[in-house]
Design a protein around this motif. Structure first.
Motif, PDB file in Angstrom:
ATOM      1  N   PHE A  30       0.835  -1.210   0.000  1.00 51.86           N
ATOM      2  CA  PHE A  30       0.000   0.000   0.000  1.00 51.86           C
ATOM      3  C   PHE A  30       0.866   1.256   0.000  1.00 51.86           C
ATOM      4  CE2 PHE A  30      -2.291   3.339   2.323  1.00 51.86           C
ATOM      5  CZ  PHE A  30      -3.370   3.510   1.472  1.00 51.86           C
ATOM      6  N   VAL A  31       1.893   1.300   0.832  1.00 54.84           N
ATOM      7  CA  VAL A  31       2.771   2.466   0.905  1.00 54.84           C
ATOM      8  C   VAL A  31       3.540   2.629  -0.405  1.00 54.84           C
ATOM      9  CG1 VAL A  31       4.752   3.502   2.100  1.00 54.84           C
ATOM     10  CG2 VAL A  31       2.932   2.429   3.429  1.00 54.84           C
ATOM     11  N   PHE A  32       4.036   1.529  -0.957  1.00 56.44           N
ATOM     12  CA  PHE A  32       4.767   1.588  -2.233  1.00 56.44           C
ATOM     13  C   PHE A  32       3.870   2.136  -3.344  1.00 56.44           C
ATOM     14  CE2 PHE A  32       5.668  -0.361  -6.342  1.00 56.44           C
ATOM     15  CZ  PHE A  32       6.975   0.045  -6.554  1.00 56.44           C
ATOM     16  N   LEU A  33       2.675   1.556  -3.516  1.00 58.19           N
ATOM     17  CA  LEU A  33       1.768   1.995  -4.588  1.00 58.19           C
ATOM     18  C   LEU A  33       1.269   3.414  -4.350  1.00 58.19           C
ATOM     19  CD1 LEU A  33      -0.274  -1.285  -5.194  1.00 58.19           C
ATOM     20  CD2 LEU A  33       1.557  -0.311  -6.616  1.00 58.19           C
ATOM     21  N   GLY A  34       1.011   3.760  -3.092  1.00 54.88           N
ATOM     22  CA  GLY A  34       0.608   5.127  -2.768  1.00 54.88           C
ATOM     23  C   GLY A  34       1.695   6.130  -3.117  1.00 54.88           C
ATOM     24  N   PHE A  42       4.155   5.714  -5.329  1.00 61.14           N
ATOM     25  CA  PHE A  42       4.272   5.775  -6.784  1.00 61.14           C
ATOM     26  C   PHE A  42       3.191   6.696  -7.362  1.00 61.14           C
ATOM     27  CE2 PHE A  42       3.637   4.473 -11.134  1.00 61.14           C
ATOM     28  CZ  PHE A  42       4.916   4.205 -11.606  1.00 61.14           C
ATOM     29  N   SER A  43       1.963   6.564  -6.871  1.00 61.05           N
ATOM     30  CA  SER A  43       0.852   7.388  -7.364  1.00 61.05           C
ATOM     31  C   SER A  43       1.036   8.862  -7.006  1.00 61.05           C
ATOM     32  CB  SER A  43      -0.473   6.887  -6.795  1.00 61.05           C
ATOM     33  OG  SER A  43      -0.707   5.560  -7.211  1.00 61.05           O
ATOM     34  N   ILE A  44       1.457   9.134  -5.791  1.00 62.42           N
ATOM     35  CA  ILE A  44       1.681  10.514  -5.357  1.00 62.42           C
ATOM     36  C   ILE A  44       2.795  11.160  -6.178  1.00 62.42           C
ATOM     37  CG2 ILE A  44       2.557  11.906  -3.420  1.00 62.42           C
ATOM     38  CD1 ILE A  44       0.942   9.959  -1.581  1.00 62.42           C
ATOM     39  N   MET A  45       3.747  10.368  -6.614  1.00 64.29           N
ATOM     40  CA  MET A  45       4.844  10.913  -7.418  1.00 64.29           C
ATOM     41  C   MET A  45       4.355  11.474  -8.751  1.00 64.29           C
ATOM     42  SD  MET A  45       7.596  11.109  -5.803  1.00 64.29           S
ATOM     43  CE  MET A  45       8.624  11.563  -7.197  1.00 64.29           C
ATOM     44  N   ILE A  54       8.620   3.709   0.574  1.00 65.28           N
ATOM     45  CA  ILE A  54       8.576   5.071   0.038  1.00 65.28           C
ATOM     46  C   ILE A  54       9.759   5.293  -0.898  1.00 65.28           C
ATOM     47  CG2 ILE A  54       8.830   7.520   0.623  1.00 65.28           C
ATOM     48  CD1 ILE A  54       7.164   6.959   3.149  1.00 65.28           C
ATOM     49  N   GLY A  55      10.951   4.942  -0.443  1.00 62.83           N
ATOM     50  CA  GLY A  55      12.138   5.098  -1.283  1.00 62.83           C
ATOM     51  C   GLY A  55      12.039   4.299  -2.567  1.00 62.83           C
ATOM     52  N   LEU A  56      11.537   3.069  -2.475  1.00 60.04           N
ATOM     53  CA  LEU A  56      11.363   2.239  -3.673  1.00 60.04           C
ATOM     54  C   LEU A  56      10.276   2.793  -4.587  1.00 60.04           C
ATOM     55  CD1 LEU A  56      11.749  -1.325  -2.148  1.00 60.04           C
ATOM     56  CD2 LEU A  56      13.350  -0.151  -3.685  1.00 60.04           C
ATOM     57  N   GLY A  57       9.209   3.353  -4.015  1.00 63.01           N
ATOM     58  CA  GLY A  57       8.143   3.963  -4.815  1.00 63.01           C
ATOM     59  C   GLY A  57       8.651   5.164  -5.597  1.00 63.01           C
ATOM     60  N   TYR A  69       9.012   5.201  -9.669  1.00 66.39           N
ATOM     61  CA  TYR A  69       8.411   6.256 -10.478  1.00 66.39           C
ATOM     62  C   TYR A  69       9.476   6.936 -11.340  1.00 66.39           C
ATOM     63  CZ  TYR A  69       5.758  10.110 -12.225  1.00 66.39           C
ATOM     64  OH  TYR A  69       5.152  10.987 -13.088  1.00 66.39           O
ATOM     65  N   GLY A  70      10.645   7.178 -10.762  1.00 65.87           N
ATOM     66  CA  GLY A  70      11.741   7.774 -11.524  1.00 65.87           C
ATOM     67  C   GLY A  70      12.133   6.911 -12.709  1.00 65.87           C
ATOM     68  N   ALA A  71      12.184   5.601 -12.505  1.00 65.82           N
ATOM     69  CA  ALA A  71      12.517   4.682 -13.598  1.00 65.82           C
ATOM     70  C   ALA A  71      11.422   4.705 -14.665  1.00 65.82           C
ATOM     71  CB  ALA A  71      12.713   3.268 -13.058  1.00 65.82           C
TER      72      ALA A  71
END
Length: 150
Positions: free
Chosen positions: A8-12, A14-17, A81-84, A88-90
């Motif tokens: 959830f935190v990862f996908l959130g 990524f979406s916020i980015m 969070i860091g992975l998200g 997103y950067g990738a």
């Protein structure tokens, strides 16, 4: 920590980015840091690199700080969070720099509805060479009107 929270935190994140990319593009790149971004709209040099490339550094530092906090301080949610942010950067790099601007000559034949819509929206954004009057500041999620068949 439970996997569902991590996902959830990862996908959130990524979406916020995507929102962060839109906001940064509209109000920072086309705002007070236009001097770094303008060479992306109107190339004024012979280098493969653009001054605009400096913007990735900010989010890379945020992502690396999250990895540090997870690794050395034990803050569990900093890893997703860091992975998200990194994911997103990738995705942004693949879609924007490789697919749209063809900085590497791959994905040239992507021709599905999503690829066409994102490419069309970005083309509309780049028709404005100046700082103002821009549109389509997002990257992965663009308005539906660009996905309509022409």
């Amino acid at each position: 920590m439970q996997t569902i929270y991590w996902i959830f935190v990862f996908l959130g994140t990524f979406s916020i980015m995507e929102f962060m990319a839109w906001f940064t593009h509209k109000y920072v790149m086309h705002g007070f840091l236009w001097s770094l971004h303008k060479d992306h709209h109107h190339k004024d040099h012979d280098s493969w690199f653009e001054r605009n490339d400096a913007f990735f550094i900010f989010y890379a530092v945020v992502s690396m700080t999250c990895f540090y906090l997870w690794s050395y301080e034990g803050v569990w949610y900093c890893l997703p969070i860091g992975l998200g942010i990194m994911a997103y950067g990738a995705a942004y790099f693949i879609v924007h720099d490789i697919f749209i601007h063809q900085r590497f000559k791959i994905f040239r034949n992507a021709n599905n509805w999503y690829a066409k819509g994102v490419r069309r929206a970005h083309k509309i954004h780049h028709k404005h060479l100046g700082k103002g009057d821009g549109e389509c500041f997002g990257m992965l999620f663009v308005p539906f009107k660009y996905f309509k068949r022409s």
